[in-house]
Scaffold this motif. Structure first.
Motif, PDB file in Angstrom:
ATOM      1  N   LEU A   1      15.278  40.698  14.713  1.00 36.59           N
ATOM      2  CA  LEU A   1      15.762  40.538  16.219  1.00 36.59           C
ATOM      3  C   LEU A   1      16.142  42.197  16.422  1.00 36.59           C
ATOM      4  N   ASN A   2      16.031  42.614  17.389  1.00 34.42           N
ATOM      5  CA  ASN A   2      16.318  44.062  17.779  1.00 34.42           C
ATOM      6  C   ASN A   2      15.872  45.023  17.105  1.00 34.42           C
ATOM      7  N   LEU A   3      14.366  44.738  16.577  1.00 32.28           N
ATOM      8  CA  LEU A   3      13.475  45.910  16.061  1.00 32.28           C
ATOM      9  C   LEU A   3      12.905  46.379  17.389  1.00 32.28           C
ATOM     10  N   LYS A   4      13.054  47.739  17.432  1.00 33.42           N
ATOM     11  CA  LYS A   4      12.402  48.770  18.692  1.00 33.42           C
ATOM     12  C   LYS A   4      11.136  48.348  18.895  1.00 33.42           C
ATOM     13  N   GLY A   5      10.600  47.782  20.093  1.00 35.54           N
ATOM     14  CA  GLY A   5       9.428  47.554  20.492  1.00 35.54           C
ATOM     15  C   GLY A   5       9.079  46.274  20.441  1.00 35.54           C
ATOM     16  N   LEU A   6       9.884  45.311  19.592  1.00 36.41           N
ATOM     17  CA  LEU A   6       9.728  43.979  19.366  1.00 36.41           C
ATOM     18  C   LEU A   6      10.662  42.956  20.514  1.00 36.41           C
ATOM     19  N   GLU A   7      10.007  42.221  21.355  1.00 40.91           N
ATOM     20  CA  GLU A   7      10.844  41.501  21.942  1.00 40.91           C
ATOM     21  C   GLU A   7      11.668  40.483  21.297  1.00 40.91           C
ATOM     22  N   ASN A   8      12.815  39.929  21.646  1.00 37.28           N
ATOM     23  CA  ASN A   8      13.658  39.207  20.980  1.00 37.28           C
ATOM     24  C   ASN A   8      12.879  37.740  20.665  1.00 37.28           C
ATOM     25  N   LYS A   9      12.364  37.278  21.848  1.00 36.18           N
ATOM     26  CA  LYS A   9      11.640  36.092  21.985  1.00 36.18           C
ATOM     27  C   LYS A   9      10.355  36.127  21.215  1.00 36.18           C
ATOM     28  N   ARG A  10       9.874  37.217  20.514  1.00 31.62           N
ATOM     29  CA  ARG A  10       8.646  37.368  19.677  1.00 31.62           C
ATOM     30  C   ARG A  10       9.158  37.324  18.216  1.00 31.62           C
ATOM     31  N   ALA A  11      10.348  37.533  17.977  1.00 34.70           N
ATOM     32  CA  ALA A  11      10.724  38.104  16.493  1.00 34.70           C
ATOM     33  C   ALA A  11      10.447  36.774  15.533  1.00 34.70           C
ATOM     34  N   ASP A  12      10.469  35.567  16.096  1.00 31.56           N
ATOM     35  CA  ASP A  12      10.080  34.351  15.251  1.00 31.56           C
ATOM     36  C   ASP A  12       8.453  34.307  14.960  1.00 31.56           C
ATOM     37  N   ILE A  13       7.559  34.600  15.587  1.00 34.54           N
ATOM     38  CA  ILE A  13       6.257  34.508  15.562  1.00 34.54           C
ATOM     39  C   ILE A  13       5.707  35.558  15.215  1.00 34.54           C
ATOM     40  N   PHE A  14       6.091  36.804  15.348  1.00 34.52           N
ATOM     41  CA  PHE A  14       5.469  38.232  15.106  1.00 34.52           C
ATOM     42  C   PHE A  14       4.439  38.332  13.804  1.00 34.52           C
ATOM     43  N   PRO A  15       5.496  37.916  12.646  1.00 37.56           N
ATOM     44  CA  PRO A  15       4.880  37.933  11.264  1.00 37.56           C
ATOM     45  C   PRO A  15       3.508  37.359  11.096  1.00 37.56           C
ATOM     46  N   ALA A  16       3.216  36.129  11.899  1.00 40.17           N
ATOM     47  CA  ALA A  16       1.973  35.676  11.807  1.00 40.17           C
ATOM     48  C   ALA A  16       1.097  36.186  12.650  1.00 40.17           C
ATOM     49  N   GLY A  17       1.395  37.055  13.948  1.00 43.41           N
ATOM     50  CA  GLY A  17       0.569  37.737  14.612  1.00 43.41           C
ATOM     51  C   GLY A  17       0.057  38.803  14.016  1.00 43.41           C
ATOM     52  N   ILE A  18       1.093  39.771  13.307  1.00 40.57           N
ATOM     53  CA  ILE A  18       0.519  40.889  12.583  1.00 40.57           C
ATOM     54  C   ILE A  18      -0.327  40.535  11.392  1.00 40.57           C
ATOM     55  N   ILE A  19      -0.057  39.411  10.674  1.00 39.99           N
ATOM     56  CA  ILE A  19      -0.982  39.227   9.793  1.00 39.99           C
ATOM     57  C   ILE A  19      -2.153  39.003  10.267  1.00 39.99           C
ATOM     58  N   ILE A  20      -2.892  38.372  11.410  1.00 43.31           N
ATOM     59  CA  ILE A  20      -4.016  37.939  11.970  1.00 43.31           C
ATOM     60  C   ILE A  20      -4.718  39.533  12.267  1.00 43.31           C
ATOM     61  N   LEU A  21      -3.672  40.392  12.932  1.00 47.28           N
ATOM     62  CA  LEU A  21      -4.198  41.699  13.147  1.00 47.28           C
ATOM     63  C   LEU A  21      -4.775  42.440  12.022  1.00 47.28           C
TER      64      LEU A  21
ATOM     65  N   THR B   1       0.745  40.307  20.590  1.00 49.24           N
ATOM     66  CA  THR B   1       0.812  40.651  19.333  1.00 49.24           C
ATOM     67  C   THR B   1       0.538  42.167  19.187  1.00 49.24           C
ATOM     68  N   ILE B   2      -0.741  42.489  20.160  1.00 44.03           N
ATOM     69  CA  ILE B   2      -1.108  43.775  20.030  1.00 44.03           C
ATOM     70  C   ILE B   2      -0.265  44.743  20.506  1.00 44.03           C
ATOM     71  N   TYR B   3       0.097  44.423  21.900  1.00 47.20           N
ATOM     72  CA  TYR B   3       1.125  45.238  22.635  1.00 47.20           C
ATOM     73  C   TYR B   3       2.436  45.659  21.841  1.00 47.20           C
ATOM     74  N   SER B   4       2.954  44.544  21.127  1.00 49.54           N
ATOM     75  CA  SER B   4       4.332  44.904  20.429  1.00 49.54           C
ATOM     76  C   SER B   4       3.946  45.699  19.294  1.00 49.54           C
ATOM     77  N   THR B   5       2.628  45.434  18.613  1.00 53.94           N
ATOM     78  CA  THR B   5       2.081  46.398  17.316  1.00 53.94           C
ATOM     79  C   THR B   5       2.176  47.774  17.995  1.00 53.94           C
ATOM     80  N   TYR B   6       1.602  48.258  19.018  1.00 50.53           N
ATOM     81  CA  TYR B   6       1.661  49.485  19.491  1.00 50.53           C
ATOM     82  C   TYR B   6       2.923  50.141  19.995  1.00 50.53           C
ATOM     83  N   LEU B   7       3.697  49.317  20.529  1.00 48.24           N
ATOM     84  CA  LEU B   7       5.087  49.741  20.791  1.00 48.24           C
ATOM     85  C   LEU B   7       6.050  49.970  19.778  1.00 48.24           C
ATOM     86  N   MET B   8       5.826  49.182  18.795  1.00 49.42           N
ATOM     87  CA  MET B   8       6.579  49.698  17.401  1.00 49.42           C
ATOM     88  C   MET B   8       6.310  50.585  16.782  1.00 49.42           C
TER      89      MET B   8
END
Length: 317
Positions: free
Chosen positions: A263-283, A216-223
């Motif tokens: 899907l296809n947001l820069k910095g976000l893996e497609n396989k993380r697109a489903d669970i990323f909202p929960a992750g970024i809320i936690i962060l 979650t933190i890696y993806s946040t930084y990359l985005m």
């Protein structure tokens, strides 16, 4: 002479199974040889009413681990393996561990939340050279988030709490669709868990640095930095996430109500697109509750901690 060891560390997580292979000396200095990660979703049913690992998920995991072991053999590596929250909490977690032993002849440590936190701290403190600073570190996983306060290679406080990107996606976001109502329910739940489990036990006035690790933190930084997913991981070690940039990204992510929109947001893996909202809320809620202005990203986490810990045991023996 400082002897080096070739060690493979396999981290059997809720969302992904990782392996790194590295040369490590007896001072815990790591020279990475190989890194692999596969999204297996081992814990996809652990946090639902089923409460167990599905046969399909276990089969996927064993197939992945078997491939990893074949690579470890090529490097003649000592193999370490740990399983975390999904296996810890599953009613058939021990059955899964026994299957791995029977089918792959691999011993897997089913580690406690506090042991997981210690290994994460060991990795983070080493990568950011923060061993002599009082730090609060955390790792947002699929099933749990580990909090650690450490100083001078000593863990002062550690807690594993049951909020993770897969777990909360299952709890609040049916079919990974976002609504104002389920976003607010998820946010309230995270705030309640943080307040009850960790906030009062950490003296923020003394914290010198904040650090974090994992997907979650890696993806946040990359985005935030508008980098492509799949960037060479070591190149982003020490990257800074500022609160104002995190909150802006969170608003953008939560405005995209379906997995397909993410899907296809820069910095976000497609396989993380489903669970990323929960992750970024936690962060985001961690940033708010602890009034974090900026966070240093560590590309070392539990796997590297496993290898450093192994080197320490060899040094002491």
């Amino acid at each position: 002479m400082n002897k080096k060891h070739i060690v493979a560390a396999i981290d059997i997580g809720t969302n992904s199974i990782h392996m790194i292979i590295a040369n490590v000396d007896e001072n815990g200095n790591i020279d990475l040889i190989h890194r692999k990660r596969e999204v297996v979703r081992l814990g996809e049913d652990t946090f639902s009413n089923l409460g167990s690992l599905s046969n399909e998920a276990m089969d996927r995991a064993i197939t992945t681990i078997k491939k990893y072991l074949a690579v470890a053999v090529i490097y003649k590596a000592v193999v370490l393996a740990c399983a975390t929250s999904a296996v810890r909490e599953a009613s058939n977690g021990n059955d899964f561990i026994n299957r791995i032993k029977t089918e792959l002849n691999l011993d897997v440590d089913l580690i406690s939340g506090s042991d997981e936190a210690y290994l994460i701290y060991t990795g983070i403190a080493k990568s950011l050279n923060l061993q002599n600073h009082l730090i609060m570190a955390f790792d947002i996983g699929g099933g749990s988030t580990e909090f650690i306060v450490g100083n001078k290679n000593e863990v002062i406080f550690s807690k594993s709490i049951p909020i993770g990107a897969v777990r909360l996606s299952k709890m609040f976001f049916k079919d990974f669709l976002l609504t104002t109502e389920n976003i607010n329910k998820c946010r309230d739940y995270v705030q309640e868990i943080l307040a009850n489990e960790v906030f009062d036990q950490i003296n923020m006035n003394k914290i010198e640095n904040y650090a974090g690790a994992s997907g979650t933190i890696y993806s946040t930084y990359l985005m935030i930095e508008k980098k492509e997913a799949g960037v060479y991981l070591e190149s982003i070690n020490g990257g800074i996430i500022k609160a104002k940039h995190l909150f802006k990204l969170e608003n953008e992510i939560l405005s995209k109500t379906s997995k397909e929109e993410r899907l296809n947001l820069k910095g976000l893996e497609n396989k993380r697109a489903d669970i990323f909202p929960a992750g970024i809320i936690i962060l985001s809620e961690i940033f708010k509750m602890f009034r974090i202005e900026q966070l240093a990203l560590s590309t070392y986490a539990m796997r590297e901690g496993m290898i450093i810990n192994y080197a320490n045991t060899k040094k002491d023996s």
